[in-house]
Write a protein that holds these residues in place. Structure first.
Motif, mmCIF file in Angstrom:
data_model
loop_
_atom_site.group_PDB
_atom_site.id
_atom_site.type_symbol
_atom_site.label_atom_id
_atom_site.label_comp_id
_atom_site.label_asym_id
_atom_site.label_seq_id
_atom_site.Cartn_x
_atom_site.Cartn_y
_atom_site.Cartn_z
ATOM 1 N N GLN A 156 47.342 60.330 59.489
ATOM 2 C CA GLN A 156 46.192 61.031 58.915
ATOM 3 C C GLN A 156 44.869 60.363 59.295
ATOM 4 O OE1 GLN A 156 47.807 60.781 54.999
ATOM 5 N NE2 GLN A 156 48.863 62.744 55.138
ATOM 6 N N SER A 157 44.925 59.305 60.089
ATOM 7 C CA SER A 157 43.675 58.715 60.607
ATOM 8 C C SER A 157 43.127 59.644 61.697
ATOM 9 C CB SER A 157 43.904 57.319 61.200
ATOM 10 O OG SER A 157 42.728 56.914 61.898
ATOM 11 N N TRP A 158 42.258 60.566 61.275
ATOM 12 C CA TRP A 158 41.728 61.526 62.244
ATOM 13 C C TRP A 158 40.822 60.823 63.262
ATOM 14 C CZ3 TRP A 158 36.438 61.781 62.012
ATOM 15 C CH2 TRP A 158 35.847 61.409 60.804
ATOM 16 N N MET A 159 40.240 59.669 62.875
ATOM 17 C CA MET A 159 39.384 58.952 63.823
ATOM 18 C C MET A 159 40.227 58.333 64.945
ATOM 19 S SD MET A 159 36.228 58.646 64.347
ATOM 20 C CE MET A 159 35.007 58.550 63.048
ATOM 21 N N PHE A 160 41.417 57.803 64.585
ATOM 22 C CA PHE A 160 42.311 57.304 65.636
ATOM 23 C C PHE A 160 42.706 58.456 66.562
ATOM 24 C CE2 PHE A 160 46.497 56.692 67.459
ATOM 25 C CZ PHE A 160 46.423 55.423 67.985
ATOM 26 N N ARG A 161 43.028 59.604 65.959
ATOM 27 C CA ARG A 161 43.468 60.758 66.761
ATOM 28 C C ARG A 161 42.367 61.189 67.721
ATOM 29 N NH1 ARG A 161 47.591 60.837 68.073
ATOM 30 N NH2 ARG A 161 48.187 60.209 65.987
ATOM 31 N N TRP A 162 41.121 61.200 67.225
ATOM 32 C CA TRP A 162 39.988 61.594 68.068
ATOM 33 C C TRP A 162 39.847 60.613 69.242
ATOM 34 C CZ3 TRP A 162 34.277 62.295 65.939
ATOM 35 C CH2 TRP A 162 33.550 63.047 66.858
ATOM 36 N N MET A 163 39.980 59.317 68.913
ATOM 37 C CA MET A 163 39.911 58.290 69.959
ATOM 38 C C MET A 163 40.997 58.539 71.008
ATOM 39 S SD MET A 163 40.086 54.168 69.349
ATOM 40 C CE MET A 163 41.857 53.990 69.099
ATOM 41 N N ALA A 164 42.217 58.809 70.535
ATOM 42 C CA ALA A 164 43.340 59.047 71.461
ATOM 43 C C ALA A 164 43.086 60.308 72.301
ATOM 44 C CB ALA A 164 44.640 59.157 70.682
ATOM 45 N N ILE A 165 42.512 61.326 71.670
ATOM 46 C CA ILE A 165 42.213 62.580 72.389
ATOM 47 C C ILE A 165 41.205 62.314 73.509
ATOM 48 C CG2 ILE A 165 40.995 64.806 72.144
ATOM 49 C CD1 ILE A 165 42.397 65.077 69.378
ATOM 50 N N LEU A 166 40.152 61.563 73.215
ATOM 51 C CA LEU A 166 39.151 61.246 74.249
ATOM 52 C C LEU A 166 39.772 60.440 75.379
ATOM 53 C CD1 LEU A 166 36.027 60.347 72.064
ATOM 54 C CD2 LEU A 166 36.365 62.398 73.447
ATOM 55 N N LEU A 167 40.800 59.655 75.038
ATOM 56 C CA LEU A 167 41.465 58.841 76.061
ATOM 57 C C LEU A 167 42.534 59.629 76.809
ATOM 58 C CD1 LEU A 167 41.667 55.449 74.129
ATOM 59 C CD2 LEU A 167 40.459 55.872 76.279
ATOM 60 N N GLY A 168 42.716 60.900 76.445
ATOM 61 C CA GLY A 168 43.609 61.757 77.233
ATOM 62 C C GLY A 168 44.839 62.265 76.506
ATOM 63 N N SER A 169 45.123 61.746 75.299
ATOM 64 C CA SER A 169 46.317 62.234 74.591
ATOM 65 C C SER A 169 46.161 63.716 74.247
ATOM 66 C CB SER A 169 46.528 61.433 73.303
ATOM 67 O OG SER A 169 47.485 62.092 72.492
ATOM 68 N N ARG A 170 47.191 64.466 74.463
ATOM 69 C CA ARG A 170 47.184 65.877 74.066
ATOM 70 C C ARG A 170 48.342 66.147 73.107
ATOM 71 N NH1 ARG A 170 42.833 65.438 74.872
ATOM 72 N NH2 ARG A 170 41.336 66.673 76.046
ATOM 73 N N SER A 171 48.861 65.077 72.510
ATOM 74 C CA SER A 171 49.940 65.231 71.539
ATOM 75 C C SER A 171 49.385 65.838 70.250
ATOM 76 C CB SER A 171 50.562 63.870 71.229
ATOM 77 O OG SER A 171 51.374 63.974 70.083
ATOM 78 N N THR A 172 50.105 66.832 69.736
ATOM 79 C CA THR A 172 49.679 67.437 68.477
ATOM 80 C C THR A 172 50.677 67.099 67.359
ATOM 81 O OG1 THR A 172 50.788 69.481 69.141
ATOM 82 C CG2 THR A 172 48.418 69.361 69.547
ATOM 83 N N ASP A 173 51.606 66.193 67.664
ATOM 84 C CA ASP A 173 52.671 65.857 66.702
ATOM 85 C C ASP A 173 52.143 65.493 65.314
ATOM 86 O OD1 ASP A 173 54.372 66.239 68.748
ATOM 87 O OD2 ASP A 173 54.997 64.136 68.953
ATOM 88 N N GLY A 174 51.109 64.633 65.290
ATOM 89 C CA GLY A 174 50.654 64.104 64.004
ATOM 90 C C GLY A 174 49.765 65.058 63.214
ATOM 91 N N LEU A 175 49.322 66.161 63.859
ATOM 92 C CA LEU A 175 48.320 67.018 63.214
ATOM 93 C C LEU A 175 48.835 67.668 61.936
ATOM 94 C CD1 LEU A 175 46.440 68.756 66.173
ATOM 95 C CD2 LEU A 175 45.852 66.677 64.919
ATOM 96 N N VAL A 176 50.140 67.874 61.863
ATOM 97 C CA VAL A 176 50.719 68.506 60.678
ATOM 98 C C VAL A 176 50.387 67.705 59.408
ATOM 99 C CG1 VAL A 176 52.965 67.353 60.939
ATOM 100 C CG2 VAL A 176 52.844 69.546 59.769
ATOM 101 N N SER A 177 50.203 66.394 59.582
ATOM 102 C CA SER A 177 49.911 65.538 58.424
ATOM 103 C C SER A 177 48.492 65.766 57.895
ATOM 104 C CB SER A 177 50.090 64.068 58.801
ATOM 105 O OG SER A 177 49.068 63.670 59.695
#
Ligand code: HEM
Length: 295
Positions: free
Chosen positions: A139-160
Motif C-alpha cells: 500500500q506504499s503508493w509512493m514506492f509504487r510510483w517510484m517503481a513505475i518511473l523506474l520502468g515497473s509495469r507490474s499491477t500485482d500490488g494495486l489491489v491492496s
C-alpha cells in the motif's frame, strides 16, 4: 504539558513514541521548527505494540517513505530536463537521485538487528488495529510510483489500494506515462542516435521490450567513453540508480527473511518466493546487456 519522559505519551488519544516529551504547544515555534515542521514531525510516531523494536521499525519505515518521495521528485525533475534537452542538468539531478538511494539503503543498517521475536509483536499490534489481512506495505503508493518511473509495469500490488481510489487512479495514470528510461531514449534519438521508432512511440502502459538497436547504442557509448563522454556519464549514473534500487529490494528481502521467514504474506503466498523474482527486474535493461558486447 510536563517535559518529564514517560513510557507512553499520548496525542489526540493515540500513543506516541516511547520517551517522547509530548506534542508541545502548536502555537510555540522557533524559526527552526517552523521551517522543518519538526513539532509536527515528532508527533507522527504512534506505535501499536509494546515492542522495544517498534520505534526503530516505524521511524525507519517513515524515513524510507520520505526518501521514496524525494526520489520520485528528483526523477520527475530529471524527466523534465531530459525533455528540454538539458543533458548536463539531468545527469546532475540523477547523480543526486543515486546519492539519495544510497542514504535510503543505509537505513537498513538501523534495522539489521531485528529478529522474529522483535517483529512479531509489531505485526500483531498492526493486525489488532487494521485487521489480519488488510495491511501490506504494497500500500506504499509512493514506492509504487517510484517503481513505475523506474520502468515497473507490474499491477500485482494495486489491489491492496482499492480502499484509496484516488491513489489507485493516480497510479493507473502514472502507468500510462513515459518512464525515466523512455525519456533517456527520447534524448538519445534527438541527438541522432539510432533508437527504433517502436521504442519511442510505444504503449507506455506495457512493459518496455528491450531492443538490440538500443543495446548497440549503449555498446557504442561504453566502447568509447571519451568520445561519448556525456552519454557515458548519464549511463553510469543510471547504472548507479538501477544498482541501488535493486539493493533496496535485496536488503528488504533479507530483512524479511530474518524477521518473518517465508511465511505467507498479503496474497496468501510464501513471501520470500513472492518477492525474490522482483530482484531480476533491473531497470534500464540494455544498459546492462550491452556490456557483454564491449571489447
Ligand atoms: C523488516 C521487517 C519487514 C517485513 C517482515 C516486511 C514484510 C513484507 C512483505 C511480507 C511484503 C510482501 C507484500 C505482503 O505480503 O504484504 C513486503 C513488501 C514491501 N515492503 Fe516490507 N517488510 C519489512 C520492512 C519494510 C520496511 C522497513 C519498509 C519501508 C517502507 C518496507 C516496504 C515494503 C514495500 C515498499 C513493499 C512492496 C515491495 C514490492 O512491491 O516490490 N518493508 N514487505
Amino acid at each position: 504539558m510536563s517535559s518529564v519522559q514517560r513510557p507512553h505519551d499520548t496525542h489526540n488519544g493515540k500513543r506516541m513514541l516511547l520517551n517522547h516529551p509530548g506534542p508541545g504547544d502548536p502555537d510555540e515555534q522557533t524559526p527552526y521548527s517552523s521551517y522543518l515542521r519538526s513539532e509536527v514531525l515528532h508527533t507522527l510516531q504512534m506505535p501499536l505494540s509494546d515492542s522495544a523494536a517498534e520505534p526503530a521499525f516505524m521511524v525507519n519505515a517513515q524515513v524510507m517513505e520520505l526518501y521514496f518521495g524525494l526520489i520520485v521528485h528528483e526523477m520527475r525533475t530529471a524527466q523534465g530536463e531530459l525533455r528540454s534537452q538539458r543533458l548536463d542538468r539531468a545527469t546532475a539531478t540523477l547523480r543526486r537521485t543515486a546519492a539519495h538511494f544510497r542514504a535510503l539503503n543505509g537505513n537498513w543498517l538501523s534495522l539489521s538487528w531485528m529478529t522474529p521475536v522483535d517483529f512479531g509483536p509489531i505485526q500483531r499490534g498492526i493486525a489488532e488495529v487494521h485487521g489480519r489481512r488488510q495491511f501490506s506495505a504494497l500500500q506504499s503508493w509512493m514506492f509504487r510510483w517510484m517503481a513505475i518511473l523506474l520502468g515497473s509495469r507490474s499491477t500485482d500490488g494495486l489491489v491492496s489500494l482499492e480502499g484509496t481510489p484516488t491513489r489507485l487512479r493516480e497510479l493507473r495514470e502514472a502507468l500510462g506515462h513515459p518512464t525515466l528510461y523512455d525519456d533517456v531514449l527520447g534524448l538519445l534519438a534527438q541527438n541522432g542516435y539510432l533508437i527504433p521508432v517502436a521504442c519511442l512511440q510505444r504503449d507506455f502502459a506495457a512493459p518496455y521490450a528491450p531492443h538490440p538497436a538500443v543495446g548497440e547504442v549503449w555498446r557504442m557509448v561504453y566502447q568509447d567513453p571519451a568520445e561519448y563522454e556525456e552519454f557515458f556519464a548519464l549511463g553510469e549514473t543510471l547504472a548507479d540508480i538501477a544498482e541501488e534500487f535493486t539493493t533496496w529490494k535485496y536488503r528488504h528481502l533479507m530483512s524479511v527473511r530474518r524477521t518473518f521467514g517465508n511465511r505467507d504474506g498479503y496474497f496468501g503466498e510464501p513471501t520470500v518466493a513472492w518477492l525474490s523474482p522482483t530482484l531480476d527486474e533491473i531497470p534500464f535493461p540494455e544498459l546492462w546487456t550491452a556490456r557483454a558486447a564491449v571489447e
